[in-house]
Structures are given as structure tokens and as C-alpha cells.
Scaffold this motif. Structure first.
Motif, PDB file in Angstrom:
ATOM      1  N   SER A 133      19.502 -25.002 -49.269  1.00 17.70           N
ATOM      2  CA  SER A 133      18.270 -24.388 -48.784  1.00 17.70           C
ATOM      3  C   SER A 133      17.258 -25.471 -48.423  1.00 17.70           C
ATOM      4  CB  SER A 133      17.688 -23.458 -49.849  1.00 17.70           C
ATOM      5  OG  SER A 133      18.578 -22.408 -50.107  1.00 17.70           O
ATOM      6  N   ALA A 175      17.991 -26.883 -44.994  1.00 18.46           N
ATOM      7  CA  ALA A 175      17.523 -26.023 -43.904  1.00 18.46           C
ATOM      8  C   ALA A 175      16.020 -26.089 -43.788  1.00 18.46           C
ATOM      9  CB  ALA A 175      17.983 -24.588 -44.147  1.00 18.46           C
ATOM     10  N   ALA A 176      15.333 -26.048 -44.924  1.00 14.95           N
ATOM     11  CA  ALA A 176      13.874 -26.069 -44.914  1.00 14.95           C
ATOM     12  C   ALA A 176      13.361 -27.374 -44.323  1.00 14.95           C
ATOM     13  CB  ALA A 176      13.333 -25.888 -46.333  1.00 14.95           C
ATOM     14  N   GLY A 215      14.653 -28.838 -41.930  1.00 14.03           N
ATOM     15  CA  GLY A 215      14.845 -28.813 -40.491  1.00 14.03           C
ATOM     16  C   GLY A 215      15.758 -29.899 -39.972  1.00 14.03           C
ATOM     17  N   LYS A 256      20.308 -22.391 -42.903  1.00  9.07           N
ATOM     18  CA  LYS A 256      19.173 -22.010 -42.052  1.00  9.07           C
ATOM     19  C   LYS A 256      19.231 -20.522 -41.718  1.00  9.07           C
ATOM     20  CE  LYS A 256      15.625 -22.695 -39.239  1.00  9.07           C
ATOM     21  NZ  LYS A 256      15.650 -23.789 -38.240  1.00  9.07           N
ATOM     22  N   LEU A 307      18.029 -18.569 -44.636  1.00  7.46           N
ATOM     23  CA  LEU A 307      16.576 -18.656 -44.729  1.00  7.46           C
ATOM     24  C   LEU A 307      15.917 -17.710 -43.720  1.00  7.46           C
ATOM     25  CD1 LEU A 307      14.043 -20.105 -45.847  1.00  7.46           C
ATOM     26  CD2 LEU A 307      14.332 -21.795 -44.029  1.00  7.46           C
ATOM     27  N   LEU A 308      16.422 -17.702 -42.485  1.00  8.95           N
ATOM     28  CA  LEU A 308      15.867 -16.810 -41.470  1.00  8.95           C
ATOM     29  C   LEU A 308      16.071 -15.352 -41.852  1.00  8.95           C
ATOM     30  CD1 LEU A 308      17.011 -18.632 -38.193  1.00  8.95           C
ATOM     31  CD2 LEU A 308      14.758 -18.693 -39.290  1.00  8.95           C
ATOM     32  N   ARG A 335      13.362 -14.415 -44.068  1.00  8.88           N
ATOM     33  CA  ARG A 335      12.087 -14.330 -43.352  1.00  8.88           C
ATOM     34  C   ARG A 335      11.980 -13.067 -42.500  1.00  8.88           C
ATOM     35  NH1 ARG A 335      11.349 -17.558 -46.712  1.00  8.88           N
ATOM     36  NH2 ARG A 335      10.698 -19.751 -46.458  1.00  8.88           N
ATOM     37  N   GLU A 352      11.183 -22.538 -37.511  1.00 11.77           N
ATOM     38  CA  GLU A 352      11.427 -21.276 -38.213  1.00 11.77           C
ATOM     39  C   GLU A 352      10.690 -20.085 -37.596  1.00 11.77           C
ATOM     40  OE1 GLU A 352      10.094 -19.527 -42.470  1.00 11.77           O
ATOM     41  OE2 GLU A 352      11.059 -21.487 -42.526  1.00 11.77           O
ATOM     42  N   VAL A 382      12.552 -16.808 -36.027  1.00 10.77           N
ATOM     43  CA  VAL A 382      12.364 -15.461 -36.585  1.00 10.77           C
ATOM     44  C   VAL A 382      11.883 -14.505 -35.503  1.00 10.77           C
ATOM     45  CG1 VAL A 382      10.990 -14.082 -38.187  1.00 10.77           C
ATOM     46  CG2 VAL A 382      11.972 -16.243 -38.948  1.00 10.77           C
TER      47      VAL A 382
END
Length: 199
Positions: free
Chosen positions: A12, A15-16, A18, A85, A88-89, A92, A186, A190
Motif C-alpha cells: 500500500s 502505491a501511495a 506513486g 494502486k 487503493l483506488l 477511494r 489518485e 478516481v
């Protein structure tokens, strides 16, 4: 914290942060650029099976928009970063998360059995559909979906796989919508997914 949770947390974090997946070692390089340069319209019929052994086709996936990524479980960077990623999306998206599917297609049927794919996807905190099939079927699908895949021998006798590092987005009817880079900011990513969900 258990090893499993630590590994999930580290993914995670990747991904955060980037990380630019398209520039990592197992992306397609020139071959990926060539694949991306082909005419628009990836997609078409396929017949694979999921991590439960159930048959999945392009018809099975209809009903919800989906994000599809082609990779392999032993990929050292691009694949775990991209799937992290996508997880994570998915978070979100909030209330819209259940209205979209994430699909991982293994391009390494020699190694990636359904159990391997299930274990790989369990590292990511989001529901995902893992698919595999025969080499012939996957080769056919890669061509139809404009995905670059090349097996690369290693000096130790093993191999790695160069492959397209882009995510393919499809609408609820299974029609190709657009490509998305895992390194896309991000907020913009999204927004693109929400547009696809509510189209």
C-alpha cells in the motif's frame, strides 16, 4: 504485526508513494510502446477460469465496469505496485466501489496456477478477480487486447516476463473505454473510474 500484514502495508505504501510502474523492470519497454501505438479497441471473446476453477468469459464480466491488468505473480515490482494502486483506488471510490470490478489476468500459466493467483491477490485489500488459462488462450487474448507479452530467459535458467504495464478500462457492456497508467494521480484516477461507473 504479522508478516502478511506487513507485506500488505508495504505494498500500500508503494502505491501511495506513486511509484512509476510503467518504468519498472518488467514493463514492456519498446514493445509496450509498440502495443500502445496500435489501433484503439482492445477486447474480444475469451474463455479463462478464476481462482475457484469457474469458467469466466467476456460475457461473465458484463454488468459492471471493470479494470483489467495483465501480469504475473512473480513480477517483482510493476504487478504488485499496480494491483496495490488499484486496491487503493477501490477504497477511494467509497460507496461506488462495489459497482466496479478489478480483474487480474496472469500471463504466466506455466507457473501461475489458480492457487498462486489467489495467494497473490490476497495481499491486496480489495476484492479482485484472478484469471488464467491455457497458453494458447492467453496468447490469443493478449493479441486481441493489444497487450505486449514476452518471455525473457534469465542466466540462471529461469525466466521473467516483459508485459504491458497499463490498466485497461471497460464499461458495463464490456466495451473498451480507455487505458490508465498506474502512476496517474489518485484524484484524477478516481474521477475517471467514477465517470465510467456512472456513464
Amino acid at each position: 504485526m504479522t508478516g502478511h500484514r506487513m507485506r500488505r502495508a508495504s505494498l500500500s505504501a508503494l502505491a501511495a508513494a506513486g511509484l512509476i510502474a510503467a518504468m519498472a523492470g518488467c514493463s514492456g519497454g519498446p514493445g509496450e510502446q509498440a502495443a500502445a501505438a496500435t489501433q484503439a479497441g482492445p477486447g474480444g471473446p475469451f474463455r479463462l477460469f478464476d481462482t475457484n476453477g469457474a469458467t469466466v468469459t467476456e460475457q461473465t464480466l458484463k454488468g459492471k465496469p471493470y479494470a483489467m491488468f495483465f501480469g504475473f505473480t512473480r513480477c517483482p515490482d510493476v504487478c504488485p505496485t499496480t494491483m496495490s494502486k488499484m486496491a487503493l483506488l477501490h477504497k477511494r471510490l467509497g460507496a461506488d466501489a462495489e459497482k466496479m470490478n478489478i480483474v487480474f489476468v496472469s500471463v504466466d500459466p506455466e507457473h501461475d496456477k489458480k492457487e498462486d493467483i489467489a495467494s497473490f491477490l490476497s495481499m491486496f485489500d480489495a476484492p479482485m478477480i484472478g484469471l488464467t488459462g491455457s497458453q494458447a488462450e492467453l496468447d490469443k487474448m493478449a493479441a486481441a487486447y493489444k497487450v505486449y507479452v514476452e518471455r525473457v530467459p534469465l542466466p540462471n535458467g529461469d525466466y521473467t516476463i516483459d508485459h504491458t504495464a497499463r490498466i485497461l478500462l471497460f464499461d458495463r457492456e464490456g466495451q473498451f473505454a480507455e487505458r490508465m497508467d498506474a502512476a496517474e494521480p489518485e484524484g484524477r484516477a478516481v474521477a475517471r473510474l467514477k465517470r465510467l461507473i456512472h456513464a
